[in-house]
Design an enzyme around this catalytic site. Sequence first.
Site, PDB file in Angstrom:
ATOM      1  N   LYS A  10       0.960  -1.276  -0.041  1.00 34.91           N
ATOM      2  CA  LYS A  10      -0.100  -0.043   0.025  1.00 34.91           C
ATOM      3  C   LYS A  10       0.826   1.484  -0.164  1.00 34.91           C
ATOM      4  O   LYS A  10       1.757   1.254   0.773  1.00 34.91           O
ATOM      5  CB  LYS A  10      -0.871   0.113   1.331  1.00 34.91           C
ATOM      6  CG  LYS A  10      -1.493   1.333   1.619  1.00 34.91           C
ATOM      7  CD  LYS A  10      -1.343   1.564   3.032  1.00 34.91           C
ATOM      8  CE  LYS A  10       0.165   1.983   3.314  1.00 34.91           C
ATOM      9  NZ  LYS A  10       0.065   2.747   4.647  1.00 34.91           N
ATOM     10  N   ASP A 127      -5.353   0.876   8.260  1.00 34.70           N
ATOM     11  CA  ASP A 127      -4.941   0.530   6.743  1.00 34.70           C
ATOM     12  C   ASP A 127      -5.891  -0.386   6.205  1.00 34.70           C
ATOM     13  O   ASP A 127      -5.956  -0.719   5.054  1.00 34.70           O
ATOM     14  CB  ASP A 127      -3.483   0.449   6.593  1.00 34.70           C
ATOM     15  CG  ASP A 127      -2.929   1.635   6.587  1.00 34.70           C
ATOM     16  OD1 ASP A 127      -3.354   2.731   6.508  1.00 34.70           O
ATOM     17  OD2 ASP A 127      -1.612   1.746   6.463  1.00 34.70           O
TER      18      ASP A 127
HETATM   19  O1  C5P Z   1      -4.337   1.221  13.279  1.00 33.88           O
HETATM   20  P1  C5P Z   1      -2.861   1.209  13.418  1.00 33.88           P
HETATM   21  O2  C5P Z   1      -2.455  -0.007  13.934  1.00 33.88           O
HETATM   22  O3  C5P Z   1      -2.388   1.297  11.869  1.00 33.88           O
HETATM   23  O4  C5P Z   1      -2.473   2.263  14.107  1.00 33.88           O
HETATM   24  C1  C5P Z   1      -1.168   2.480  14.934  1.00 33.88           C
HETATM   25  C2  C5P Z   1      -0.976   3.362  15.805  1.00 33.88           C
HETATM   26  O5  C5P Z   1      -0.732   4.548  14.995  1.00 33.88           O
HETATM   27  C3  C5P Z   1      -2.242   4.011  16.699  1.00 33.88           C
HETATM   28  O6  C5P Z   1      -2.240   3.079  18.031  1.00 33.88           O
HETATM   29  C4  C5P Z   1      -2.032   5.271  16.849  1.00 33.88           C
HETATM   30  O7  C5P Z   1      -1.186   5.528  18.064  1.00 33.88           O
HETATM   31  C5  C5P Z   1      -1.236   5.844  15.725  1.00 33.88           C
HETATM   32  N1  C5P Z   1      -2.467   6.322  14.776  1.00 33.88           N
HETATM   33  C6  C5P Z   1      -2.994   7.749  14.860  1.00 33.88           C
HETATM   34  N2  C5P Z   1      -4.059   8.060  13.983  1.00 33.88           N
HETATM   35  C7  C5P Z   1      -4.492   6.904  12.757  1.00 33.88           C
HETATM   36  C8  C5P Z   1      -3.855   5.961  12.713  1.00 33.88           C
HETATM   37  C9  C5P Z   1      -3.022   5.387  13.595  1.00 33.88           C
HETATM   38  O8  C5P Z   1      -2.742   8.364  15.827  1.00 33.88           O
HETATM   39  N3  C5P Z   1      -5.330   7.621  12.013  1.00 33.88           N
END
Ligand code: C5P
Length: 281
Positions: A10, A127
């Site tokens: 991605k 994602d």
């Molecule tokens: O959902 P994902 O595992 O990709 O997100 C990892 C971390 O990245 C989240 O726990 C958060 O700290 C941060 N994050 C965020 N805002 C988003 C996506 C992720 O702050 N939109």
Amino acid sequence: MIQQQLAPAKINLSLHVTGRRADGYHLLQSLVVFADFGDTLRVELADQMALNVTGPMAAGVPMDHRNLAWRAAALFARPASISLEKHLPAEAGIGGGSADAAAVIRAMTNLTGTPTDLTAQAQLGADVPVCVLGQAAVMQGIGEQIQPIANCPSFHAVMVNPGARLSTPSVFSALQRPDNPAMTDLPQTRDPAVWLDWLRNARNDLQAPAIALAPVIATCLDVIADGPGCLLGRMSGSGATCFGLYANAQQAAAAADDIASAHPDWWVRACQFNAAPCGPS
Ligand code: C5P
């Protein structure tokens, strides 16, 4: 019946951070496309859950419930046996685990006839919903609002990972300010030159904090941008993988060769970023 699915890398061609919610999650606007290169998954229904990981990037990848591919299969009522051939680097800003989870969701939906909802997908990772869609899209909110973009052109590209591993939360924590300007309206044409102009005016707001944590990313971006034929260089996601865009496949292949020769310890792949949906590999 075995379902085979490509879990393509991605790429965030742009990633604007426009706000921060009370729960700490950041509001994003991102133009996402998918490479014609990624992990391969084979999924079949089984009596109990099983996950086997092979391939050049398999080292250190968990083969149990810690793996997002396993957790994606657990969304369905039937157990599955999953073979994951890992080609994408982990914690690299190009989806990796999310792409694998999405490929399992596509396979299990085909095998069981049961759809999953966006909220369940997003709970696996921000994602995952866009990776399930697998075609050019604008992602908004915290990743759960997805709008497919029909007129996005494909791009010849090189992906380069200079070896730094960055965790997404640490990059968001290093962000100076969450309230950055929004993306402008997308082009209404398929003309790549117009899209390139639009992309040059867009940003990845996570690039500066990622460079602060891993300065080698700045070196990587300089190497990409200084190479012949590079039209645009940028980091994807929360890093450290960066990409360059090129006018044709020959220029992308030549750039990949140059970068790999000069930096044999970096992960380098010439590829195409596709706008069309991805299907079975
Ligand atoms: O959902 P994902 O595992 O990709 O997100 C990892 C971390 O990245 C989240 O726990 C958060 O700290 C941060 N994050 C965020 N805002 C988003 C996506 C992720 O702050 N939109």
